[in-house]
Design an enzyme around this catalytic site. Structure first.
Site, mmCIF file in Angstrom:
data_model
loop_
_atom_site.group_PDB
_atom_site.id
_atom_site.type_symbol
_atom_site.label_atom_id
_atom_site.label_comp_id
_atom_site.label_asym_id
_atom_site.label_seq_id
_atom_site.Cartn_x
_atom_site.Cartn_y
_atom_site.Cartn_z
ATOM 1 N N ARG A 325 0.720 -0.945 0.041
ATOM 2 C CA ARG A 325 -0.133 0.056 -0.212
ATOM 3 C C ARG A 325 0.873 1.406 0.083
ATOM 4 N NH1 ARG A 325 -5.548 1.845 0.570
ATOM 5 N NH2 ARG A 325 -6.119 -0.161 0.856
ATOM 6 N N GLU A 729 -9.825 6.180 7.301
ATOM 7 C CA GLU A 729 -8.377 6.612 6.866
ATOM 8 C C GLU A 729 -7.840 7.949 6.258
ATOM 9 O OE1 GLU A 729 -6.180 2.210 6.884
ATOM 10 O OE2 GLU A 729 -7.872 2.352 5.654
#
Length: 786
Positions: A325, A729
């Protein structure tokens, strides 16, 4: 508040259930102290209390282990060692390498060696101190650069390419290289790691665990006990914070408690004290990043060679996906026509680092945001103009390094709107003038964007289930696979179900997440809690609604398409006839219609071919931007954040109050990561920032006086639940604007000719070092020009 009614081809049922500010379903209980967490539960009669004995060294071997004094300590009932475990001893979440206990090799300070249960928690904690353990200590690897250079990896490296980076770099008019160290972060949740395990019939167990992943706890407890998963039930009503720290690393304590229950046949509670928790559990991965970037005279990037190296600690845990990620977000909001990205998973002798809000994305974004500031100084432009020049755009500038198209791009519009609403240009002019006339205090300003991909990058996790019961009094009980950690997931699920059934949200009650109600759940992570579980709950509600509509149509002898739900009633025929939802529920029951249904959802469109580093790992992107203003004392390195303006894209907001709270909280937590929260290990590998006295999270006094947060008004173009977007997030990374503003203030010492080095966290010490380095470099440039 904006109009949330359906328009155009976005067909939804309008009501007041979604799109309105509704308080958190446990808010009153939170502030009154009535909310029940695992440690608040009344212990069953005969409950024993656990404590864990762990390694004080970071690397070596156990040469002698004498627990006789532990067994004889006051109140001790039993002791657990590695050989006592009947089933699996490795509880690695994805890959091996995480033994529940060790009897030989030591890989990090804090590695569990044994556990003890006693009549009281204090007796258990005192008992573990009586252990006599001798070690053959070895020199630990603690430096991520050393691990990178010697290729000490927990998993193989991964690479992404788009275009021809090498050729484009060689031909670029201008070229810069840089490196940065990005610090880790302690989760510092209010509720620490805790589990209460109660024996049940037929060798079964009921596990109360503060976990983001009940199904994983169920699986690992079953494997450790060598029983089938259907004997283990995990119950999780709420967490006092998780942030990723309870995604994989809550399982160990439940497993230890379960084995102790198996040995003693009595309930066992195991709760880690704060210092033990911080010592034994993983943090946000620290990263070491580099870039080699080519660009033209205007600052438009021609090519980039980027490397991100995660300090993973002693084992893989979730590091493979976390570094992936970081690579996925090393472009952030910027089109890189020719790019090569390398991601390395470095092994060091520390606790295994783990998930934390953003899951590697923030660390990956940091290197490209540093590049934007550096390029701006090199070409003599405002960093915002360089950022806007390099944003993803239309056809030809819409492909990521992993070959996903950036569709429905709103960043240009969003940034323009924030630039105007925050009065960026006038403030920039005022700050430049201030800095010319202020010798000691310098101000800085930065606007940074966020483009964050929404979906688990491990494809099979993108699924969820839900279970809904309608009772004959019209009340509704909902259960789903997500976990509530204060983020308002249950509140949104209540609103989603209320919207689907057109009833009052107060008629809906959500019960604890349990593996015997909704099985095989994914962790509540990756900002996907509402996207997945909300859609599953909606699907279950629509199934029940359809059954009730069919029942009404059959027995009232009307067409099915004339039956509809609105305002707590069910209408049919020419709409002149209706009954309350409560009456409709009883009517359906009396006509033998099932009022219980499951719902299921899996995210569409996503795929990723890791061998070729190509695909669509994300269903959509969440976007946002923040303007931060700081003031810095150049004599001490101290500073304050004096103003923040945020515009964030949450699609069609399900609950503006919850979304605004998530944005504000995420930003402040991100600001702490980049400024005050410093993890420190000594040369022997012992964590010395192991409590609130040595680890500084942001306080309320750190919140800027000017703190404006607004929601970007645009529905999600993808078919998400009521066209909302994930919000957990993405706001965290808006805090990069604070770090960029600090660099901007320091750069003013050189009349913005130098882009200062500033690793994170940007403590006053690091700030002072950057100030001195910038002054020295500016002086050298001045002298060379004479």
């Amino acid at each position: 508040m904006r109009n949330l009614k359906a328009s155009g081809n976005t067909a939804i049922q309008t009501s007041s259930a979604t799109g309105v500010a509704r308080k958190h379903e446990s808010a009153t209980k939170h502030v009154s102290g009535e909310a029940i967490y695992v440690d608040d539960m009344l212990e069953p009669r005969g409950t024993l209390f656990g404590a864990v004995g762990y390694s004080p060294i970071a690397k070596g071997r156990i040469t002698s282990l004498d627990l006789s004094s532990v067994r004889q300590a006051e109140g001790v009932v039993d002791v657990l060692q590695l050989e006592d475990i009947p089933g699996h001893t490795d509880i690695g979440a994805v890959f091996g390498g995480d033994p529940i206990l060790t009897s030989d090799e030591i890989k990090y300070q804090g590695q569990p060696i044994f556990a003890v249960v006693a009549q009281s928690e204090l007796q258990a904690r005192r008992a573990v101190k009586q252990a006599k353990i001798e070690f053959a200590e070895q020199t630990p690897t603690l430096d991520v650069v050393e691990a990178l250079n010697t290729q000490q990896f927990v998993r193989p490296s991964h690479f992404m390419t788009h275009g021809d980076a090498k050729t484009a770099l060689d031909n670029a008019p201008k070229r810069l290289k840089a490196e940065q160290h990005v610090g880790g972060q302690e989760h510092f949740y209010l509720e620490g790691q805790v589990a209460l395990v109660v024996p049940a019939e037929d060798g079964g167990m009921l596990v109360y665990s503060s976990t983001q992943h009940p199904s994983e706890v169920q699986k690992l407890v079953a494997e450790v006990l060598d029983v089938s998963a259907n004997r283990i039930t995990v119950d999780m009503r709420r967490m006092g914070g998780g942030f990723g720290g309870k995604e994989s690393q809550a399982a160990a304590w439940a497993c230890m408690a379960a084995v102790l229950v198996s040995k003693t046949k009595r309930p066992v509670k195991l709760r880690l004290p704060r210092t033990d928790d911080m010592t034994m559990t993983g943090k946000r991965h620290p990263f070491y990043n580099t870039y080699d970037i080519g660009f033209d005279k205007d600052g438009l990037i021609q090519a980039a060679d980027i490397m991100v190296a995660g300090n993973c600690g002693h084992s893989a845990d979730l590091s493979d996906a976390i570094v992936d990620r970081a690579m996925f977000h090393a472009d952030n909001a910027y089109y890189l026509a020719n790019v090569s990205i390398a991601g390395h998973r470095c092994m060091t002798n520390t606790v295994s680092h783990t998930a934390f809000r953003g899951f590697g994305g923030p660390q990956g974004m940091m290197i490209i945001e540093r590049a934007m500031d550096d390029i701006a100084r090199a070409v003599g432009k405002d960093p915002l103009d360089v950022r806007k020049l390099n944003l993803y755009g239309g056809a030809g500038r819409d492909t990521t390094p992993y070959h996903q198209l950036v569709e429905h791009n709103v960043l240009n519009q969003l940034i323009e709107q924030l630039e105007h609403s925050s009065d960026y240009r006038a403030r920039r002019s005022d700050i430049n003038e201030w800095n010319k006339n202020s010798r000691i205090l310098k101000r800085g300003l930065a606007l940074t964007p966020v483009k964050f991909g929404i979906s688990f990058t491990l494809q099979h996790l993108n699924q969820a289930g839900a279970l809904i019961h309608i009772y004959t009094d019209g009340s509704i009980q909902v259960n789903h696979g997500g976990t509530e950690m204060g983020q308002g997931l249950h509140t949104k699920i209540i609103q989603i179900v209320a919207e689907a059934l057109a009833i009052d949200a107060n008629e809906i009650h959500i019960t604890a997440t349990r593996t015997d109600k909704v099985p095989n759940t994914s962790p509540t992570a990756a900002s996907s809690g509402t996207d997945l579980n909300g859609q599953a709950a909606k699907n279950a509600a629509l199934t029940l609604k359809h059954r009730m509509c069919e029942c009404v149509a059959e027995h009232k002898q009307c067409d099915l398409d004339t039956v509809h739900f609105a305002n707590g009633r069910v209408y049919w025929g020419d709409q002149s006839e209706s009954m309350s939802f409560t009456d409709a529920a009883l009517f359906a029951y009396e006509n033998r219609v099932s009022l219980s249904a499951t719902g299921y959802y899996k995210t569409p469109k996503i795929w990723y071919d890791r061998d070729n580093a190509k695909g669509r790992p994300f269903f959509y992107f969440a976007n946002g931007a923040a303007v931060s203003e700081v003031i810095v004392d150049t004599l001490t390195g101290e500073y304050r954040v004096i103003g923040v303006d945020i515009l964030h894209d949450v699609g069609r907001s399900l609950n503006p109050a919850v979304d605004l709270g998530q944005i504000e909280g995420g930003f402040i937590q991100g600001m702490g990561w980049l400024t005050t929260e410093e993890l420190k290990w000594n040369h022997q590998g012992a964590l010395i920032s192991n409590g609130p006295a040595t680890y500084k999270i942001p306080a309320i006094s750190d919140t800027p006086e000017r703190f404006n947060v607004a929601l970007f008004e645009r529905d999600n173009d993808e078919e998400t639940v009521y066209h909302s977007k994930a919000v957990g997030e993405p706001p965290f990374m808006l805090a990069i604007s604070v770090w960029s503003a600090l660099r901007d203030a320091i750069s003013s010492l050189s009349d913005y000719a130098i882009s200062p080095p500033l690793d994170t966290p940007a403590t006053p010490e690091r700030m002072l070092n950057a100030i001195e380095a910038t002054r020295q470099q500016a002086q050298e440039i001045k002298e060379s020009a004479l």
